[in-house]
Design a protein around this motif. Sequence first.
Motif, mmCIF file in Angstrom:
data_model
loop_
_atom_site.group_PDB
_atom_site.id
_atom_site.type_symbol
_atom_site.label_atom_id
_atom_site.label_comp_id
_atom_site.label_asym_id
_atom_site.label_seq_id
_atom_site.Cartn_x
_atom_site.Cartn_y
_atom_site.Cartn_z
ATOM 1 N N MET A 88 1.279 -1.094 -0.020
ATOM 2 C CA MET A 88 -0.055 -0.778 -0.234
ATOM 3 C C MET A 88 0.626 1.258 -0.319
ATOM 4 S SD MET A 88 -2.892 1.021 2.939
ATOM 5 C CE MET A 88 -1.515 1.350 4.017
ATOM 6 N N PHE A 89 1.945 1.025 0.954
ATOM 7 C CA PHE A 89 2.968 2.591 0.703
ATOM 8 C C PHE A 89 3.132 2.797 -0.159
ATOM 9 C CE2 PHE A 89 1.317 1.845 5.393
ATOM 10 C CZ PHE A 89 1.241 3.627 5.874
ATOM 11 N N THR A 90 3.971 1.673 -1.120
ATOM 12 C CA THR A 90 5.104 1.627 -2.386
ATOM 13 C C THR A 90 3.559 2.351 -3.077
ATOM 14 O OG1 THR A 90 6.346 -0.168 -1.344
ATOM 15 C CG2 THR A 90 6.153 -0.145 -4.119
ATOM 16 N N ALA A 91 2.685 1.822 -3.892
ATOM 17 C CA ALA A 91 1.866 2.404 -4.402
ATOM 18 C C ALA A 91 1.163 3.366 -3.881
ATOM 19 C CB ALA A 91 0.151 1.470 -4.197
ATOM 20 N N PHE A 92 1.305 4.321 -2.802
ATOM 21 C CA PHE A 92 0.906 5.553 -2.563
ATOM 22 C C PHE A 92 2.241 6.528 -3.053
ATOM 23 C CE2 PHE A 92 -0.730 4.997 2.117
ATOM 24 C CZ PHE A 92 -2.282 4.472 1.165
ATOM 25 N N ARG A 106 2.138 15.820 4.118
ATOM 26 C CA ARG A 106 2.393 15.138 4.926
ATOM 27 C C ARG A 106 0.234 14.755 5.313
ATOM 28 N NH1 ARG A 106 4.060 14.045 10.113
ATOM 29 N NH2 ARG A 106 2.739 15.246 11.982
ATOM 30 N N TYR A 107 1.162 13.422 5.371
ATOM 31 C CA TYR A 107 -0.665 12.759 5.356
ATOM 32 C C TYR A 107 -0.864 11.376 6.331
ATOM 33 C CZ TYR A 107 1.434 8.932 2.762
ATOM 34 O OH TYR A 107 2.550 7.847 2.352
ATOM 35 N N LEU A 108 -2.146 11.502 6.480
ATOM 36 C CA LEU A 108 -1.869 10.572 7.763
ATOM 37 C C LEU A 108 -2.729 8.891 6.506
ATOM 38 C CD1 LEU A 108 -5.214 9.991 8.721
ATOM 39 C CD2 LEU A 108 -4.872 11.798 9.909
ATOM 40 N N VAL A 109 -2.682 8.104 7.222
ATOM 41 C CA VAL A 109 -3.656 7.099 6.739
ATOM 42 C C VAL A 109 -4.442 6.746 7.296
ATOM 43 C CG1 VAL A 109 -3.376 4.913 5.764
ATOM 44 C CG2 VAL A 109 -1.368 6.019 5.661
ATOM 45 N N GLY A 110 -5.520 6.248 6.330
ATOM 46 C CA GLY A 110 -6.729 5.388 7.313
ATOM 47 C C GLY A 110 -6.996 4.566 7.286
ATOM 48 N N GLY A 111 -6.537 4.069 8.710
ATOM 49 C CA GLY A 111 -6.495 2.394 8.539
ATOM 50 C C GLY A 111 -7.710 1.373 8.403
ATOM 51 N N THR A 145 -6.151 6.324 2.209
ATOM 52 C CA THR A 145 -6.421 4.996 2.382
ATOM 53 C C THR A 145 -6.347 4.388 1.490
ATOM 54 O OG1 THR A 145 -7.964 3.169 3.911
ATOM 55 C CG2 THR A 145 -9.158 5.332 2.652
ATOM 56 N N GLU A 146 -6.835 3.109 1.248
ATOM 57 C CA GLU A 146 -7.019 2.314 -0.028
ATOM 58 C C GLU A 146 -8.951 1.266 -0.104
ATOM 59 O OE1 GLU A 146 -3.493 -0.379 0.077
ATOM 60 O OE2 GLU A 146 -4.777 -1.679 1.730
ATOM 61 N N ILE A 147 -9.608 1.511 -0.654
ATOM 62 C CA ILE A 147 -10.598 0.139 -0.308
ATOM 63 C C ILE A 147 -10.858 -0.282 -2.136
ATOM 64 C CG2 ILE A 147 -13.272 1.046 -0.338
ATOM 65 C CD1 ILE A 147 -12.467 3.702 0.446
ATOM 66 N N SER A 148 -10.756 -1.661 -1.125
ATOM 67 C CA SER A 148 -11.046 -2.840 -2.335
ATOM 68 C C SER A 148 -11.792 -2.258 -3.554
ATOM 69 C CB SER A 148 -11.572 -3.548 -1.503
ATOM 70 O OG SER A 148 -11.766 -4.718 -2.351
ATOM 71 N N LEU A 149 -11.652 -2.377 -4.920
ATOM 72 C CA LEU A 149 -12.108 -2.183 -5.531
ATOM 73 C C LEU A 149 -13.914 -2.813 -6.184
ATOM 74 C CD1 LEU A 149 -11.532 -0.839 -8.110
ATOM 75 C CD2 LEU A 149 -11.327 -2.302 -9.523
ATOM 76 N N ARG A 150 -14.105 -4.053 -5.223
ATOM 77 C CA ARG A 150 -14.792 -4.597 -4.794
ATOM 78 C C ARG A 150 -15.950 -4.126 -3.931
ATOM 79 N NH1 ARG A 150 -15.390 -9.606 -2.397
ATOM 80 N NH2 ARG A 150 -13.097 -8.920 -1.637
ATOM 81 N N ASN A 151 -15.017 -3.036 -2.811
ATOM 82 C CA ASN A 151 -16.334 -3.355 -1.521
ATOM 83 C C ASN A 151 -16.911 -1.165 -2.525
ATOM 84 O OD1 ASN A 151 -17.257 -1.676 0.630
ATOM 85 N ND2 ASN A 151 -15.018 -2.883 1.952
ATOM 86 N N GLY A 167 -5.848 7.222 -7.508
ATOM 87 C CA GLY A 167 -4.544 6.199 -8.254
ATOM 88 C C GLY A 167 -5.019 4.674 -7.633
ATOM 89 N N THR A 168 -4.893 3.348 -8.345
ATOM 90 C CA THR A 168 -5.301 2.286 -8.506
ATOM 91 C C THR A 168 -4.261 1.614 -8.073
ATOM 92 O OG1 THR A 168 -5.981 1.778 -10.289
ATOM 93 C CG2 THR A 168 -7.467 2.614 -9.356
ATOM 94 N N TYR A 169 -4.295 -0.073 -7.693
ATOM 95 C CA TYR A 169 -2.989 -0.913 -7.752
ATOM 96 C C TYR A 169 -3.342 -2.596 -7.501
ATOM 97 C CZ TYR A 169 -2.207 -1.330 -2.552
ATOM 98 O OH TYR A 169 -2.846 -1.660 -1.030
#
Length: 186
Positions: A88-92, A106-111, A145-151, A167-169
């Motif tokens: 995820m961080f690599t994709a960011f 300067r960002y925080l990650v929605g965990g 943050t990241e969200i599954s494409l299925r969600n 972005g997407t990955y």
Amino acid sequence: MEFTFKIASTAQDFEQILELQRQNLYTLISKEDQEKQGFVFAEHTIEILQTMAIELPQIVAMHHGRVVGYNLAMTATMKEVLPSISPMFTAFETCTFNNKPLKNVRYLVGGQVCVDKDFRGHGLLSRLYRETKNQVPTDYEACVTEISLRNLRSLKAHQKMGFQVIGTYHDGIEQWNIVAWDFRGD
């Protein structure tokens, strides 16, 4: 309905977060429920939640003394604690936000954010994120943050409150949308 928001700090808070997480964990709910209700991917432990809470507040929505929603937040240092989120961080690092590389923001990650299915439709997702924003230092520019494409349910809820897909990955298992919410534009 009345809700209160607070920073999770007790063992009971963390245990209730984990219980709500289990109720929505993609491996424990049917595909049909995943489609209709959304789901969460990561499975935490009390120790991981406590580690995350050292750096940033972990916000919970309470109703009659019970956790009915939570928003976990983390910094990039968590990739050392949880190597599974390294992709995820690599994709960011490939994303841009507000016309600059995300690595310069300067960002925080929605965990992870989750609302009990009996309490959805009350704007809790937005309120949890806003409370997180209010509790973190003001030099943070965004939440990513990241969200599954299925969600799709989660993606729509995030977009409704102002998150944008940047972005997407694919991490070898799942296709992900990378989304960001501008703290400065809100």
